[in-house]
Design a protein around this motif. Structure first.
Motif: not given
Length: 126
Positions: A29, A72, A74, A79, A96
């Motif tokens: 991500s 977010q 990671n 998220v 999303c």
């Protein structure tokens, strides 16, 4: 294969709060910009919020700025969208989204990102 799975939708009264989550798989991500779009019956799709930790930007639609916060994690490839002071007009299916083109926060909310989740319903009653 990129997959996005939303959770956290539901029903709430006006003034209440909800938090949406989106778990991403199939990619890191941190390399993508991610965000949330919504669509209510009879209305156009609307970009709500976006985030790109690699470029250090966030973006919000005017209709939600000051009430919604995107974040977010990671490490968890997740998220979030924290939605406070919800209004009946926030009722919609929330999707999303993710994309590799993170060059513009402005355009991220105004074009169609490449990857979409299946959506989660948010209903706000007055």
């Amino acid at each position: 294969q990129v997959q996005l799975v939303e959770s956290g939708g539901g029903s709430v009264q006006a003034g209440g709060s909800l938090r949406l989550s989106c778990l991403a798989s199939g990619y890191s991500s941190s390399l993508y910009c991610m965000g949330w779009f919504r669509q209510a019956p009879g209305k156009d799709r609307e970009g709500v919020a976006g985030i790109y930790t690699g470029g250090d930007w966030t973006a919000y639609a005017d209709s939600v700025r000051g009430r919604f916060t995107i974040s977010q994690d990671n490490a968890k490839n997740t998220v979030y969208l924290q939605m406070n002071m919800l209004k009946p007009e926030d009722s919609a299916i929330y999707y999303c989204v993710a994309d590799r083109d993170c060059s513009s926060a402005y355009w991220f909310l105004r074009r169609r990102p490449n990857y979409w989740g299946q959506g989660t319903q948010v209903t706000v009653s007055s």
